[in-house]
Design a protein around this motif. Sequence first.
Motif, PDB file in Angstrom:
ATOM      1  N   MET A 146       0.901  -1.312   0.116  1.00  0.00           N
ATOM      2  CA  MET A 146      -0.173  -0.139  -0.095  1.00  0.00           C
ATOM      3  C   MET A 146       0.725   1.289  -0.015  1.00  0.00           C
ATOM      4  N   SER A 147       0.275   2.149  -1.013  1.00  0.00           N
ATOM      5  CA  SER A 147       1.397   3.266  -0.909  1.00  0.00           C
ATOM      6  C   SER A 147       1.068   4.365   0.381  1.00  0.00           C
ATOM      7  N   GLN A 148       2.031   5.213   0.839  1.00  0.00           N
ATOM      8  CA  GLN A 148       1.863   6.176   1.930  1.00  0.00           C
ATOM      9  C   GLN A 148       1.365   7.429   1.400  1.00  0.00           C
ATOM     10  N   THR A 149       0.570   7.789   2.634  1.00  0.00           N
ATOM     11  CA  THR A 149      -0.200   9.089   2.376  1.00  0.00           C
ATOM     12  C   THR A 149       0.725  10.171   2.619  1.00  0.00           C
ATOM     13  N   LYS A 150       1.538  10.147   3.219  1.00  0.00           N
ATOM     14  CA  LYS A 150       2.261  11.483   3.501  1.00  0.00           C
ATOM     15  C   LYS A 150       3.635  11.546   2.812  1.00  0.00           C
ATOM     16  N   PRO A 151       3.984  12.801   2.409  1.00  0.00           N
ATOM     17  CA  PRO A 151       5.370  12.817   1.602  1.00  0.00           C
ATOM     18  C   PRO A 151       6.521  12.022   2.476  1.00  0.00           C
ATOM     19  N   ALA A 152       7.576  11.649   1.618  1.00  0.00           N
ATOM     20  CA  ALA A 152       8.700  10.967   2.296  1.00  0.00           C
ATOM     21  C   ALA A 152       9.684  12.025   2.776  1.00  0.00           C
ATOM     22  N   TYR A 153       9.561  13.304   2.263  1.00  0.00           N
ATOM     23  CA  TYR A 153      10.496  14.390   2.362  1.00  0.00           C
ATOM     24  C   TYR A 153       9.959  15.491   2.848  1.00  0.00           C
ATOM     25  N   LYS A 154      10.684  16.342   3.842  1.00  0.00           N
ATOM     26  CA  LYS A 154      10.056  17.703   4.152  1.00  0.00           C
ATOM     27  C   LYS A 154      10.483  18.843   3.390  1.00  0.00           C
ATOM     28  N   ARG A 155      11.865  18.552   2.981  1.00  0.00           N
ATOM     29  CA  ARG A 155      12.603  19.610   2.161  1.00  0.00           C
ATOM     30  C   ARG A 155      13.431  18.862   0.967  1.00  0.00           C
ATOM     31  N   ILE A 156      13.054  19.593  -0.223  1.00  0.00           N
ATOM     32  CA  ILE A 156      13.889  18.812  -1.383  1.00  0.00           C
ATOM     33  C   ILE A 156      14.724  19.938  -2.166  1.00  0.00           C
ATOM     34  N   LEU A 157      15.548  19.516  -2.876  1.00  0.00           N
ATOM     35  CA  LEU A 157      16.027  20.395  -3.813  1.00  0.00           C
ATOM     36  C   LEU A 157      15.813  19.691  -5.139  1.00  0.00           C
ATOM     37  N   LEU A 158      15.122  20.594  -6.144  1.00  0.00           N
ATOM     38  CA  LEU A 158      14.600  20.018  -7.339  1.00  0.00           C
ATOM     39  C   LEU A 158      15.532  20.793  -8.524  1.00  0.00           C
ATOM     40  N   LYS A 159      16.421  19.777  -9.109  1.00  0.00           N
ATOM     41  CA  LYS A 159      17.228  20.277 -10.369  1.00  0.00           C
ATOM     42  C   LYS A 159      16.481  20.177 -11.481  1.00  0.00           C
ATOM     43  N   LEU A 160      16.125  21.186 -12.348  1.00  0.00           N
ATOM     44  CA  LEU A 160      15.543  21.396 -13.444  1.00  0.00           C
ATOM     45  C   LEU A 160      16.387  21.728 -14.753  1.00  0.00           C
ATOM     46  N   SER A 161      16.453  20.625 -15.506  1.00  0.00           N
ATOM     47  CA  SER A 161      17.331  21.068 -16.803  1.00  0.00           C
ATOM     48  C   SER A 161      16.797  22.040 -17.397  1.00  0.00           C
ATOM     49  N   GLY A 162      17.603  22.969 -18.035  1.00  0.00           N
ATOM     50  CA  GLY A 162      17.458  23.951 -18.839  1.00  0.00           C
ATOM     51  C   GLY A 162      16.942  23.534 -20.172  1.00  0.00           C
ATOM     52  N   GLU A 163      17.431  22.511 -20.573  1.00  0.00           N
ATOM     53  CA  GLU A 163      17.243  22.074 -22.169  1.00  0.00           C
ATOM     54  C   GLU A 163      15.831  21.286 -21.971  1.00  0.00           C
ATOM     55  N   ALA A 164      15.529  20.750 -20.946  1.00  0.00           N
ATOM     56  CA  ALA A 164      13.922  20.179 -20.936  1.00  0.00           C
ATOM     57  C   ALA A 164      12.780  21.255 -20.878  1.00  0.00           C
ATOM     58  N   LEU A 165      13.363  22.660 -20.652  1.00  0.00           N
ATOM     59  CA  LEU A 165      12.401  23.740 -20.821  1.00  0.00           C
ATOM     60  C   LEU A 165      12.074  24.017 -22.313  1.00  0.00           C
ATOM     61  N   MET A 166      12.832  23.621 -23.170  1.00  0.00           N
ATOM     62  CA  MET A 166      12.467  23.763 -24.609  1.00  0.00           C
ATOM     63  C   MET A 166      11.391  22.921 -25.314  1.00  0.00           C
ATOM     64  N   GLY A 167      10.944  21.860 -24.345  1.00  0.00           N
ATOM     65  CA  GLY A 167       9.909  21.187 -24.902  1.00  0.00           C
ATOM     66  C   GLY A 167      10.213  20.521 -26.278  1.00  0.00           C
ATOM     67  N   ASP A 168       9.573  20.642 -27.193  1.00  0.00           N
ATOM     68  CA  ASP A 168      10.012  20.188 -28.810  1.00  0.00           C
ATOM     69  C   ASP A 168      10.635  21.164 -29.531  1.00  0.00           C
TER      70      ASP A 168
END
Length: 240
Positions: free
Chosen positions: A1-23
């Motif tokens: 069964m999947s949990q209902t609470k997030p596993a982390y309180k604070r995260i650092l998300l790295k977003l790729s610049g290239e991915a912002l281009m979409g297509d």
Amino acid sequence: MSQTKPAYKRILLKLSGEALMGDDQFGINRDTIVRMVDEIAEVTRLGVEVAVVIGGGNIFRGVAGGSVGMDRATADYMGMLATVMNALALGDTMNKAGLTARVMSAIGIEQVVEPYVRPKALQYLEEGKVVIFAAGTGNPFFTTDTAAALRGAEIGAEMVLKATKVDGVYTADPKKDPSATRYSKITFNDAMTQNLGIMDAAAFALCRDQKLPIKVFSIFKHGALKRVVMGEDEGTLVHV
Ligand SMILES: Nc1ncnc2c1ncn2[C@@H]1O[C@H](COP(=O)(O)OP(=O)(O)O)[C@@H](O)[C@H]1O
Ligand SMILES: O=c1ccn([C@@H]2O[C@H](COP(=O)(O)OP(=O)(O)O)[C@@H](O)[C@H]2O)c(=O)[nH]1
């Protein structure tokens, strides 16, 4: 069964610049950035504190400038400025979507965005604001992956989440080797000794030394960010 609470309180998300281009061939694709912001909003609603490091490869990559004869450090400063543009676009999209975003830059550019000041960043996170770290580490010869490791360690994030074009770490670059297979988890030392090109060695080494795990997952897969935050099986875990 999947949990209902997030596993982390604070995260650092790295977003790729290239991915912002979409297509698109370069720049920022509107639908892509709106969709990313929706996914980030979803995890903030779960009560997770989110800091973001955004890349700049969709606008400028220092190595590209360097390879055509430009001074490498100058080219890298141009790359850092590219991340500032992406950070402004991302922050604006977040504010329009009802989030409160604050952009902080590692290089002085006060008329445009506020400077990075660690206690201020921590305060924003505690207030539930999304902090976007622009201009990488502020130093040439580094990457935004290293900035993600650095800021992640500084703010006490429990994990660095690298949202990128591939859905995890493979035995070889899957864009070049179709027979490559994906790891569900791998140690920092193995990733480094095998020279897996998904992240640079400086970023891996910093996270390893700080015992800061990394999750690599696809930026294009709908719901993947939430699944990672919920501690579900998604992407590749890089661990000590
Ligand atoms: N072992 C590997 N596993 C997964 N991806 C790899 C690997 N080696 C190289 N790559 C390449 O790394 C790219 C992601 O890294 P990078 O270009 O730094 O992305 P970003 O734009 O997110 O910074 C992927 O698109 C992939 O083609
Ligand atoms: O601390 C840093 C971060 C970035 N950059 C420059 O900014 C560019 C864009 O960042 P990156 O390639 O990491 O972006 P992404 O791959 O995520 O699009 C890099 O190529 C470097 O030229 C830099 O010099 N120092």
